[in-house]
Write an enzyme that holds these catalytic residues in place. Structure first.
Site, PDB file in Angstrom:
ATOM      1  N   ASP A 264       3.064   3.493   4.830  1.00 39.63           N
ATOM      2  CA  ASP A 264       3.616   3.905   3.542  1.00 39.63           C
ATOM      3  C   ASP A 264       4.073   5.359   3.561  1.00 39.63           C
ATOM      4  O   ASP A 264       4.721   5.812   2.612  1.00 39.63           O
ATOM      5  CB  ASP A 264       2.561   3.729   2.440  1.00 39.63           C
TER       6      ASP A 264
ATOM      7  N   TRP B 214       6.147  -9.363   2.864  1.00 37.44           N
ATOM      8  CA  TRP B 214       4.829  -9.970   2.630  1.00 37.44           C
ATOM      9  C   TRP B 214       3.773  -8.881   2.766  1.00 37.44           C
ATOM     10  O   TRP B 214       3.475  -8.432   3.855  1.00 37.44           O
ATOM     11  CB  TRP B 214       4.600 -11.088   3.646  1.00 37.44           C
ATOM     12  N   ASP B 215       3.183  -8.492   1.639  1.00 40.02           N
ATOM     13  CA  ASP B 215       2.227  -7.389   1.614  1.00 40.02           C
ATOM     14  C   ASP B 215       0.805  -7.915   1.494  1.00 40.02           C
ATOM     15  O   ASP B 215       0.572  -9.084   1.151  1.00 40.02           O
ATOM     16  CB  ASP B 215       2.555  -6.454   0.449  1.00 40.02           C
TER      17      ASP B 215
ATOM     18  N   ASN C 141      -2.696  -5.702   0.281  1.00 40.94           N
ATOM     19  CA  ASN C 141      -3.044  -4.325  -0.042  1.00 40.94           C
ATOM     20  C   ASN C 141      -4.531  -3.997  -0.088  1.00 40.94           C
ATOM     21  O   ASN C 141      -4.888  -2.927  -0.560  1.00 40.94           O
ATOM     22  CB  ASN C 141      -2.403  -3.934  -1.377  1.00 40.94           C
TER      23      ASN C 141
ATOM     24  N   ASP D 140      11.155  -4.535  -4.876  1.00 41.90           N
ATOM     25  CA  ASP D 140       9.728  -4.425  -4.550  1.00 41.90           C
ATOM     26  C   ASP D 140       8.878  -4.846  -5.751  1.00 41.90           C
ATOM     27  O   ASP D 140       9.343  -5.529  -6.667  1.00 41.90           O
ATOM     28  CB  ASP D 140       9.417  -2.997  -4.088  1.00 41.90           C
TER      29      ASP D 140
END
Length: 687
Positions: free
Chosen positions: A523, A454-455, A457, A343
């Site tokens: 999350d 693929w984040d 945020n 990560d």
């Protein structure tokens, strides 16, 4: 039976699905008008149904159009708002014909005076009751003729009509970060109810779908009309319940209120799909219908088994090193993990969330030889190798931002709001998307990466593009840019798999599922909280797309303590992952985890590919001869669903026989462990 048929005298179209019919008609004023959506009808029956072809009073209902526009005595929610160069607003349609091709219908319209063309698209499939709808706008003029742009103030994908007596209750989800997809069923208020995201992503706070029923539907019975938008950016869905007895209408599409852009001469604009489904089997059948549709017509690789994943984030945080990751990989492999994902923290000067985003090279101090040695070590243990990325973001403290400060969303004379110490790159710019594809392509090729998480945020703020003549287009074009990069990356690397993520479940939608393999839905990995999150997610999206992790106890978010077995059982309801700090797990915990990973692999084909039934404090999956039940709570008899009463099932663990008729009427006896909270997995095989 033809899937799309046409009655010429009445100008009525009929779309036929396995268990429903949808009918529309070109009215006397050439406006496409809704006729029927519900139980199956023949074409002649649909042609004989009445429509409301005009407004005779300013107090009458104005609903029932396939695409509500501004103009004349219309006072409902418009799906399409346009403004021409001379200040004229609204549309007067002229019908220009249609095209039928198998299960696809295109209805062609144009404005009677101005150079605006519109094609309404409908598509049905032989294996689904879901109807796909979208539209294409065209500016029929040319720059050479001096035609001016047309202002687009609103352009929804479709408007849906539900019988007035059935538009009584709304089902939808609400939420927040770490508490996404909380299901709500509420009485539909009269007037207008707006569901929206103004954040540039589909969002944690709402999800772009809606269900409508008469207030009498439950999990197993009742008529339900449902709609889902295939879009991963800002969106708006508006429901209208009419006092005057008109149909209950739902219009939806990309973008939020207040955005305006211009359609240039010769230009076309195609909206995302806003799909709808009618079911007479309650919310459970509605969900299973969407699950089948997503598998058959949305997911890129629906039949591929989702692997057991280990993700290093909660174990290491920012302390990502070759030695630490290698040690975790050895332990993960020993548990039976199939894919190891590193990560955040592997790149640039990324030792906190304050720096490094945009500098996508391995940290030279932590990985002096690049990621090759780690990838080799992971594969030596028999696992695939994956990485976390956040391509749409940069930190002000990064080499990328210092070189290209103009690449982020910003407006003149306005501060650049930082959220999580980061700014959003403008993926509406082709130079930005070309940069993103280039480094992603190089990264995947260099290390033969199997999987990307693929984040994304943070939300969009100061969504401007100084110097661009039509800057508000970026609200749509940013999402299209993301789609384009992912699509191109997958074409170039057909072995690559991608998990969609946006600070948890901020981008869980049909648009993202069309180009990813699964979604990180929250999350929050607390098993108690995940039960509600997973329940809401399952209303539309199938289990194989739902990433679900086991993490440590006490939980990092809630500090709640729960047994390892319970955490595993709840996560087994989707695509299983492990995210705890394995270096701290005891030998008994590791041994139990090995057994539970092995159990998941045994039930995985049923969970990921079976029909899902939501039961009281349990979820049931069925495919072929096999049934899997994951239950929690107290000892009880749990009534199962979806079985043929003549069947007999054998418990794989105990050998006990159960007649399906008894399982349906009286239930499966559950014997849950004494340890609280309790849970169990029951495997049944048809004899």
């Amino acid at each position: 039976m033809s899937q799309v048929s046409f009655d010429d005298p009445s100008r009525t179209f009929l779309l036929t699905t396995p268990a429903s019919s949808y009918a529309l008609r070109v009215g006397a004023d050439d406006s496409p008008r809704h006729v029927h959506w519900g139980a199956p009808l023949a074409l002649g029956q649909a042609a004989a149904l009445p429509t409301h072809d005009g407004v005779t009073s300013s107090f009458a209902s104005t609903g029932g159009e396939e695409l509500a526009v501004e103009g004349g005595a219309r006072f409902g929610v418009p799906s399409l708002l346009v403004r021409y160069a001379d200040g004229t607003r609204g549309v007067e349609w002229a019908y220009e014909g249609h095209a039928i091709n198998g299960g696809r219908l295109d209805v062609k319209l144009r404005d009677r005076h101005y150079p605006l063309g519109c094609t309404l698209h409908y598509a049905v499939h032989e294996d689904s009751d879901v109807i796909e709808r979208s539209l294409t706008l065209r500016h029929l003029g040319t720059p050479e003729e001096g035609d001016a742009p047309i202002g687009i103030l609103r352009c929804d994908s479709a408007g849906w009509s539900v019988p007035a007596a059935s538009g009584i209750r709304l089902s939808h989800t609400v939420g927040e970060w770490s508490g996404e997809t909380q299901l709500r069923r509420t009485e539909a208020p009269y007037a207008e109810t707006v569901f929206t995201s103004r954040r540039g992503v589909s969002g944690h706070h709402a999800n772009p779908w809606l269900m409508v029923d008469a207030g009498d539907a439950d999990e197993d019975h009742g008529e339900v009309w449902s709609m889902a938008l295939a879009w991963s950016g800002s969106w708006r869905i508006t429901a209208q319940r009419d006092h005057a007895g008109g149909p209950f209408t739902v219009t939806g599409g990309a973008g939020h209120d207040g955005l305006t852009w211009r359609l240039q001469p010769g230009e076309s604009h195609e909206t995302p799909v806003f799909a709808g489904q009618f079911s007479r089997g309650g919310f459970g059948a509605t969900s299973r219908g969407w699950h089948r549709y997503v598998a058959a017509h949305v997911l890129p690789l629906p039949d591929e088994v989702r692997p057991v994943i280990y993700n290093s984030w909660e174990a290491t945080g920012w302390d990502v090193t070759l030695e630490g990751q290698s040690a975790l990989a050895a332990r993960a492999a020993d548990l039976g993990v199939e894919l190891f994902v590193v990560d955040d923290g592997w790149f640039g000067r990324r030792v906190s969330d304050r720096a490094g985003l945009g500098d996508w090279q391995p940290n030279p101090e932590r990985f002096p030889c690049g990621l090759g040695p780690l990838a080799d070590e992971v594969r030596r243990h028999g696992m695939r190798f994956g990485l976390w990325v956040e391509p749409e973001m940069t930190n002000p403290d990064s080499d990328l931002y210092r070189e290209h400060p103009d690449w982020v969303l910003h407006m003149p004379h306005r501060r650049r709001t930082e959220l999580r110490h980061q700014l959003v790159l403008n993926f509406a710019r082709t130079d930005v998307t070309e940069w993103a594809f280039t480094w992603l392509d190089r990264l995947v090729a260099t290390y033969d990466i199997d999987y990307l998480k693929w984040d994304m945020n943070r939300a969009l703020t100061e969504a401007g593009w100084p110097g661009h003549p039509d800057a508000e287009r970026l609200w749509t074009d940013h999402t299209r840019g993301v789609y384009a990069v992912i699509d191109r990356l997958r074409r170039t690397h057909p072995g690559l798999r991608i998990e969609g993520c946006a600070g948890g479940g901020g981008r869980a939608d049909l648009g993202m599922l069309a180009r990813t393999d699964q979604i990180w839905i929250s999350d929050n990995t607390d098993a108690n909280d995940r039960i509600a999150i997973q329940y809401g997610y399952s209303q539309i999206y199938p289990a194989r797309t739902m990433s679900a992790w086991i993490t440590d106890s006490p939980n990092p978010h809630t500090r709640r303590r729960t047994p390892l077995r319970y955490r595993f059982h709840v996560a087994m309801a989707g695509a299983l992952g492990i995210g705890g700090d394995l270096s701290r797990w005891t030998e008994p915990e590791l041994a139990q985890a090995r057994e539970l990973v092995s159990l998941y692999k045994e039930i995985r084909p049923v969970v990921q590919f079976g029909e899902q039934f939501r039961l009281k404090d349990a979820v049931q999956y069925r495919t072929g001869d096999r049934v899997v039940v994951i239950a929690w709570g107290q000892d009880r008899a749990l009534r199962l669903a979806g079985l043929s009463p003549t069947e007999v099932y054998v418990d794989d663990a105990t050998g006990a026989e159960h007649h399906a008729a008894t399982l349906l009427a009286h239930g499966l006896p559950l014997r849950l462990p004494a340890q609280e909270p309790t849970s169990t997995v029951v495997r049944l095989t048809r004899r």
